[in-house]
Design a protein around this motif. Structure first.
Motif, PDB file in Angstrom:
ATOM      1  N   ARG A 151       6.855  -5.348 -11.266  1.00 26.69           N
ATOM      2  CA  ARG A 151       6.584  -5.102  -9.854  1.00 26.69           C
ATOM      3  C   ARG A 151       7.076  -6.265  -8.993  1.00 26.69           C
ATOM      4  O   ARG A 151       7.694  -6.070  -7.944  1.00 26.69           O
ATOM      5  N   GLU A 200       7.301  -1.753  -0.114  1.00 25.48           N
ATOM      6  CA  GLU A 200       7.243  -2.443  -1.403  1.00 25.48           C
ATOM      7  C   GLU A 200       6.298  -3.642  -1.326  1.00 25.48           C
ATOM      8  O   GLU A 200       5.498  -3.871  -2.240  1.00 25.48           O
ATOM      9  N   SER A 227       3.830  -4.012   0.827  1.00 26.85           N
ATOM     10  CA  SER A 227       2.472  -3.493   1.000  1.00 26.85           C
ATOM     11  C   SER A 227       1.896  -3.014  -0.327  1.00 26.85           C
ATOM     12  O   SER A 227       0.718  -3.224  -0.614  1.00 26.85           O
ATOM     13  N   ARG A 228       2.738  -2.398  -1.127  1.00 26.32           N
ATOM     14  CA  ARG A 228       2.301  -1.933  -2.443  1.00 26.32           C
ATOM     15  C   ARG A 228       1.945  -3.119  -3.335  1.00 26.32           C
ATOM     16  O   ARG A 228       1.004  -3.055  -4.129  1.00 26.32           O
ATOM     17  N   THR A 246      -1.617  -4.039  -2.426  1.00 27.01           N
ATOM     18  CA  THR A 246      -2.644  -3.117  -2.910  1.00 27.01           C
ATOM     19  C   THR A 246      -2.786  -3.173  -4.422  1.00 27.01           C
ATOM     20  O   THR A 246      -3.874  -2.939  -4.949  1.00 27.01           O
ATOM     21  N   LYS A 247      -1.722  -3.510  -5.125  1.00 22.60           N
ATOM     22  CA  LYS A 247      -1.780  -3.601  -6.583  1.00 22.60           C
ATOM     23  C   LYS A 247      -2.233  -4.971  -7.068  1.00 22.60           C
ATOM     24  O   LYS A 247      -2.364  -5.207  -8.261  1.00 22.60           O
TER      25      LYS A 247
END
Length: 90
Positions: A24, A57, A59-60, A63-64
């Motif tokens: 990620r 990307e 923002s993800r 959250t992850k």
């Protein structure tokens, strides 16, 4: 070294999460590099497109749990201002 079944399982889970998080982070860095390259080339349109692509990307990543919220806010702010400066000069 993990001895109990619980600690062995946690070690396996940590390895699995580390692999996912590494992928990620790598993906996010790739998107950031595309924005940097677009800014360096001076192409305002491609810089805007790359910025639009990197926002979800990042923002993800928050959250992850891969990146901290303030880190992403800082990166987005700095990238946005640089893209805006290119657009204004073009």
């Amino acid at each position: 070294m993990a001895n109990t079944p619980q600690s062995k399982k946690r070690a396996r889970q940590n390895d699995a999460r580390a692999t996912v998080n590494k992928a990620r982070r790598s993906r996010i860095r790739t998107f950031l590099r595309k924005v940097e390259e677009a800014i360096a080339s001076g192409n305002a349109d491609s810089a805007k497109d790359a910025l639009r692509a990197v926002q979800p990307e990042l923002s993800r990543g928050v959250t992850k749990g891969v990146l901290h919220k303030n880190t992403v806010a800082r990166k987005m702010s700095r990238l946005s201002s640089r893209v805006k400066a290119i657009s204004a000069s073009a």
